[in-house]
Design a protein around this motif. Sequence first.
Motif, PDB file in Angstrom:
ATOM      1  N   HIS A 124      16.194 -16.385  21.708  1.00 54.02           N
ATOM      2  CA  HIS A 124      17.503 -15.805  22.018  1.00 54.02           C
ATOM      3  C   HIS A 124      18.427 -16.807  22.721  1.00 54.02           C
ATOM      4  N   GLY A 125      17.876 -17.591  23.637  1.00 52.94           N
ATOM      5  CA  GLY A 125      18.697 -18.581  24.337  1.00 52.94           C
ATOM      6  C   GLY A 125      19.293 -19.593  23.375  1.00 52.94           C
ATOM      7  N   GLY A 126      18.483 -20.088  22.448  1.00 54.41           N
ATOM      8  CA  GLY A 126      18.962 -21.046  21.457  1.00 54.41           C
ATOM      9  C   GLY A 126      20.030 -20.455  20.562  1.00 54.41           C
ATOM     10  N   ARG A 127      19.825 -19.208  20.134  1.00 57.19           N
ATOM     11  CA  ARG A 127      20.843 -18.554  19.296  1.00 57.19           C
ATOM     12  C   ARG A 127      22.139 -18.358  20.062  1.00 57.19           C
ATOM     13  N   LEU A 128      22.024 -17.973  21.333  1.00 59.05           N
ATOM     14  CA  LEU A 128      23.228 -17.799  22.146  1.00 59.05           C
ATOM     15  C   LEU A 128      23.965 -19.130  22.330  1.00 59.05           C
ATOM     16  N   LEU A 129      23.224 -20.185  22.639  1.00 57.19           N
ATOM     17  CA  LEU A 129      23.850 -21.490  22.840  1.00 57.19           C
ATOM     18  C   LEU A 129      24.499 -21.981  21.551  1.00 57.19           C
ATOM     19  N   ALA A 130      23.832 -21.794  20.421  1.00 55.94           N
ATOM     20  CA  ALA A 130      24.406 -22.222  19.137  1.00 55.94           C
ATOM     21  C   ALA A 130      25.682 -21.453  18.817  1.00 55.94           C
ATOM     22  N   ALA A 131      25.689 -20.134  19.063  1.00 55.97           N
ATOM     23  CA  ALA A 131      26.889 -19.329  18.806  1.00 55.97           C
ATOM     24  C   ALA A 131      28.023 -19.742  19.738  1.00 55.97           C
ATOM     25  N   ALA A 132      27.699 -19.968  21.008  1.00 53.57           N
ATOM     26  CA  ALA A 132      28.721 -20.393  21.966  1.00 53.57           C
ATOM     27  C   ALA A 132      29.278 -21.763  21.593  1.00 53.57           C
ATOM     28  N   ALA A 133      28.400 -22.670  21.188  1.00 51.66           N
ATOM     29  CA  ALA A 133      28.841 -24.016  20.788  1.00 51.66           C
ATOM     30  C   ALA A 133      29.761 -23.935  19.579  1.00 51.66           C
ATOM     31  N   ALA A 134      29.429 -23.084  18.599  1.00 52.71           N
ATOM     32  CA  ALA A 134      30.294 -22.919  17.422  1.00 52.71           C
ATOM     33  C   ALA A 134      31.658 -22.378  17.835  1.00 52.71           C
ATOM     34  N   GLY A 135      31.665 -21.424  18.747  1.00 56.01           N
ATOM     35  CA  GLY A 135      32.933 -20.883  19.245  1.00 56.01           C
ATOM     36  C   GLY A 135      33.755 -21.922  19.983  1.00 56.01           C
ATOM     37  N   LEU A 136      33.099 -22.766  20.762  1.00 51.29           N
ATOM     38  CA  LEU A 136      33.817 -23.825  21.477  1.00 51.29           C
ATOM     39  C   LEU A 136      34.396 -24.850  20.506  1.00 51.29           C
ATOM     40  N   ARG A 137      33.644 -25.160  19.441  1.00 50.97           N
ATOM     41  CA  ARG A 137      34.177 -26.075  18.419  1.00 50.97           C
ATOM     42  C   ARG A 137      35.423 -25.477  17.767  1.00 50.97           C
ATOM     43  N   GLU A 138      35.406 -24.181  17.514  1.00 51.20           N
ATOM     44  CA  GLU A 138      36.584 -23.510  16.939  1.00 51.20           C
ATOM     45  C   GLU A 138      37.798 -23.640  17.845  1.00 51.20           C
ATOM     46  N   LEU A 139      37.558 -23.699  19.156  1.00 51.87           N
ATOM     47  CA  LEU A 139      38.645 -23.865  20.122  1.00 51.87           C
ATOM     48  C   LEU A 139      39.064 -25.327  20.279  1.00 51.87           C
ATOM     49  N   GLY A 140      38.396 -26.231  19.557  1.00 51.97           N
ATOM     50  CA  GLY A 140      38.755 -27.645  19.608  1.00 51.97           C
ATOM     51  C   GLY A 140      37.926 -28.490  20.547  1.00 51.97           C
ATOM     52  N   ALA A 141      36.889 -27.926  21.124  1.00 54.45           N
ATOM     53  CA  ALA A 141      36.048 -28.698  22.053  1.00 54.45           C
ATOM     54  C   ALA A 141      35.171 -29.683  21.280  1.00 54.45           C
ATOM     55  N   GLY A 142      34.983 -30.853  21.862  1.00 50.95           N
ATOM     56  CA  GLY A 142      34.145 -31.877  21.262  1.00 50.95           C
ATOM     57  C   GLY A 142      32.800 -32.030  21.942  1.00 50.95           C
ATOM     58  N   ARG A 143      32.704 -31.532  23.178  1.00 52.40           N
ATOM     59  CA  ARG A 143      31.426 -31.554  23.899  1.00 52.40           C
ATOM     60  C   ARG A 143      31.412 -30.386  24.861  1.00 52.40           C
ATOM     61  N   GLY A 144      30.222 -30.115  25.401  1.00 49.55           N
ATOM     62  CA  GLY A 144      30.083 -29.015  26.338  1.00 49.55           C
ATOM     63  C   GLY A 144      29.472 -29.466  27.641  1.00 49.55           C
TER      64      GLY A 144
END
Length: 186
Positions: free
Chosen positions: A115-135
């Motif tokens: 679950h943690g990995g899925r949450l992090l992957a979904a959050a990372a995809a959302g951040l990329r959509e917002l234009g983020a290049g790193r977290g």
Amino acid sequence: MSTVSVREAVEADAAEIARIQRVTWRTAYQGVLSEQALAELGSPGIEARWAEAIGHPGSRIHLAVEGGFTVGFCVAGPAPREDVADAAGNVPADADRTGLIGTLLVEPRWSRRGHGGRLLAAAAAGLRELGAGRGITWAAESDAATLGFYRRAGWHPDGTVRTLDTGERRLRELRLTGALDIQLVE
């Protein structure tokens, strides 16, 4: 096996998010956080604060679901400048393209199921959509499980440390940073 998924939170999820935070913090952070900080998780206003957070523009709260149960959540959004700055207050050139994982919690009885990995992957995809290049994220220096989780995802301490006053004791946190192109291996 139960169906697992990640979805975005809606205002009606605020009570369940507050419950997961309460259970997880009381289990994982007993002795790390002050009794006062843990007691505040039971305050009547906590659900209202989560409902407000769900509606906050620019940030997203993702929920991990297994079967019919909400088992974890992750809060992500653009990183505030003070979180991106180094210890001397210098802001890096990519500050406006840095996302923050503010909180990622999975209720302990549902841990070690991805679950943690899925949450992090979904959050990372959302951040990329917002234009983020790193977290970036912050983790308690004494929290080996969380530090290990982020290390396995390719995120590592960048040398920046902060100390939070929890009321009865101080909590030292490390800032971790990593790429947002997270690939899950099932």
